[in-house]
Design an enzyme around this catalytic site. Structure first.
Site, PDB file in Angstrom:
ATOM      1  N   LYS A 113       0.828  -1.207   0.000  1.00 38.09           N
ATOM      2  CA  LYS A 113       0.000   0.000   0.000  1.00 38.09           C
ATOM      3  C   LYS A 113       0.863   1.258   0.000  1.00 38.09           C
ATOM      4  CE  LYS A 113      -4.251  -1.634   2.276  1.00 38.09           C
ATOM      5  NZ  LYS A 113      -5.070  -1.506   3.499  1.00 38.09           N
ATOM      6  N   LYS A 197      -5.856 -10.362  -6.773  1.00 39.26           N
ATOM      7  CA  LYS A 197      -7.078 -10.630  -6.007  1.00 39.26           C
ATOM      8  C   LYS A 197      -8.171  -9.630  -6.395  1.00 39.26           C
ATOM      9  CE  LYS A 197      -6.512  -7.747  -1.930  1.00 39.26           C
ATOM     10  NZ  LYS A 197      -6.712  -7.542  -0.519  1.00 39.26           N
ATOM     11  N   LYS A 200     -12.110  -4.264  -3.713  1.00 38.83           N
ATOM     12  CA  LYS A 200     -13.089  -3.181  -3.759  1.00 38.83           C
ATOM     13  C   LYS A 200     -12.528  -1.968  -4.475  1.00 38.83           C
ATOM     14  CE  LYS A 200     -13.540  -3.380   0.754  1.00 38.83           C
ATOM     15  NZ  LYS A 200     -13.984  -3.259   2.161  1.00 38.83           N
TER      16      LYS A 200
HETATM   17  P1  AMP Z   1     -11.371  -5.750   3.072  1.00 42.71           P
HETATM   18  O1  AMP Z   1     -12.156  -5.492   1.855  1.00 42.71           O
HETATM   19  O2  AMP Z   1      -9.913  -5.606   2.851  1.00 42.71           O
HETATM   20  O3  AMP Z   1     -11.886  -5.014   4.287  1.00 42.71           O
HETATM   21  O4  AMP Z   1     -11.587  -7.294   3.351  1.00 42.71           O
HETATM   22  C1  AMP Z   1     -12.663  -7.810   4.090  1.00 42.71           C
HETATM   23  C2  AMP Z   1     -12.569  -9.327   4.151  1.00 42.71           C
HETATM   24  O5  AMP Z   1     -12.733  -9.905   2.856  1.00 42.71           O
HETATM   25  C3  AMP Z   1     -11.231  -9.841   4.668  1.00 42.71           C
HETATM   26  O6  AMP Z   1     -11.457 -10.980   5.479  1.00 42.71           O
HETATM   27  C4  AMP Z   1     -10.496 -10.220   3.419  1.00 42.71           C
HETATM   28  O7  AMP Z   1      -9.524 -11.211   3.629  1.00 42.71           O
HETATM   29  C5  AMP Z   1     -11.633 -10.745   2.547  1.00 42.71           C
HETATM   30  N1  AMP Z   1     -11.331 -10.600   1.122  1.00 42.71           N
HETATM   31  C6  AMP Z   1     -11.118  -9.432   0.465  1.00 42.71           C
HETATM   32  N2  AMP Z   1     -10.862  -9.648  -0.836  1.00 42.71           N
HETATM   33  C7  AMP Z   1     -10.927 -10.994  -1.019  1.00 42.71           C
HETATM   34  C8  AMP Z   1     -10.747 -11.845  -2.151  1.00 42.71           C
HETATM   35  N3  AMP Z   1     -10.487 -11.356  -3.356  1.00 42.71           N
HETATM   36  N4  AMP Z   1     -10.885 -13.176  -1.972  1.00 42.71           N
HETATM   37  C9  AMP Z   1     -11.159 -13.692  -0.747  1.00 42.71           C
HETATM   38  N5  AMP Z   1     -11.324 -12.946   0.358  1.00 42.71           N
HETATM   39  C10 AMP Z   1     -11.214 -11.606   0.243  1.00 42.71           C
END
Ligand code: AMP
Ligand code: TRP
Length: 337
Positions: A113, A197, A200
């Site tokens: 990041k 991956k 968002k």
């Molecule tokens: P975040 O969007 O970073 O707040 O992620 C929220 C949750 O979603 C966390 O547990 C991440 O590990 C999971 N997560 C985010 N992106 C992915 C992805 N592409 N595949 C699987 N899990 C994800």
């Protein structure tokens, strides 16, 4: 007493994406049956990317609405906003004094990041982010933390900190949490760049499937997913990342195993699978989307769930913090034993 599960997401977008849903939320919902569950919208974490105030406020509620729409049940589980429980920031400070500079500096997500935004754009909060995450987890004597693969290293730090507190402050200071990472869905990939991956904050919106997106757009994105040119439907993460990702998503939503899907699509074209998968995804997401919209359109009802969640969460968090403040030698404040 049931073991406890805690997890959280950052309110950094107007919709969660399918990776959040399959990698994390589906597990959150399942674990409610066997665990006492606490789920938070971590707005303090989201401050590290300096969002516009109104955007952050909107996204915080929209994120909570999607938890509830996906099946997190406020009758059984606590749902709350991180900043409503001030103990999170307080414990993060305490934990920062137990974290080595080198240890924090090894976090690969920070390196990625900060490299993206450059030194001038990197704030200290981005660096200490995993310490706040450890505070989230340790405050609730958490046994299990369901997350996607990208959070594995942060979870390791939480475990190391927990063990360190127990060594230095005495056994029973905190519970050492375990990660719950379901291998098959731990990393859902971008549809356009299937070696990255799904995120968002992806560069191309065509690569993501958003929970709250217009179903027509969802279908379009799936149909234009990048796949290789040999056109054989088979699972091979290395050689065929695009079709493998689609098979993973298909299997997770439809219940058929990847092997079964490969057998069922033998001799068919990628296009067939994409058309069918688009239907499966749209059908799956439509009720979740409708349900989320209902929560979003009744903010009083949503806020009252969050208010109750925060009140109960504070009850637990306050006790943990008081215990740790006592053990490190802080003089108890009036009203805080
Ligand atoms: P975040 O969007 O970073 O707040 O992620 C929220 C949750 O979603 C966390 O547990 C991440 O590990 C999971 N997560 C985010 N992106 C992915 C992805 N592409 N595949 C699987 N899990 C994800
Ligand atoms: N860092 C996590 C993410 O980006 C979000 C998070 C914050 C979290 N605190 C947590 C996840 C505590 C699990 C437990 O996905």
């Amino acid at each position: 007493m049931k073991p406890r599960v805690f997890s959280a997401m950052q309110p950094t977008s107007d919709s969660l994406q399918l990776g959040n849903y399959l990698g994390a939320l589906v597990q959150w919902v399942k674990l409610q049956d066997t665990h006492e569950a606490i789920y938070s919208v971590v707005d303090l974490h989201a401050l590290t990317v300096t969002p516009e105030p109104e955007t952050l406020r909107r996204r915080t509620r929209v994120t909570a609405a999607q938890y509830l729409a996906a099946g997190v049940d406020p009758e059984r589980s606590l749902v709350f906003v991180q900043s409503h429980v001030p103990e999170h920031a307080e414990l993060a400070w305490l934990l920062s004094t137990y974290t080595g500079m080198g240890e924090a500096g090894r976090m690969t997500q920070f390196k990625d990041k900060s490299a993206k935004v450059g030194e001038a754009g990197t704030n200290v909060g981005l660096f200490t982010y995993p310490i706040l995450m450890a505070a989230d987890i340790l405050l609730y004597d958490t046994d299990l933390v369901p997350v996607g693969e990208d959070q594995r290293q942060h979870l390791e730090l939480s475990r190391d900190l927990a063990e360190r507190l127990n060594t230095r402050l005495g056994e029973g200071s905190v519970v050492v949490p375990d990660a719950h990472i379901v291998k098959a869905v731990a990393k859902i990939y971008d549809l356009q760049e299937p070696t990255k991956k799904m995120s968002k904050t992806a560069t191309s919106p065509k690569g993501t499937i958003e929970i709250l997106q217009d179903p027509k757009q969802v279908a379009k994105n799936i149909k234009s997913a990048a796949t290789d040119s040999d056109s054989v439907i088979a699972f091979d993460r290395e050689a065929k990342p695009g079709i493998s990702n689609l098979l993973t998503i298909y299997s997770a939503l439809d219940g058929r195993s990847v092997e079964q899907l490969v057998a069922d699509y033998e001799g068919k074209m990628y296009g067939h699978l994409k058309v069918d998968l688009a239907d499966v995804v749209v059908e799956y997401l439509t009720p979740i989307r409708d349900n989320a919209m209902e929560w979003i359109e009744s903010p009083e009802r949503l806020d009252s769930v969050l208010e109750e969640g925060a009140a109960k969460a504070r009850g637990i968090a306050g006790q943990t913090l008081a215990r740790l403040y006592d053990r490190v030698g802080l003089v108890p404040a009036a009203g805080r034993r």
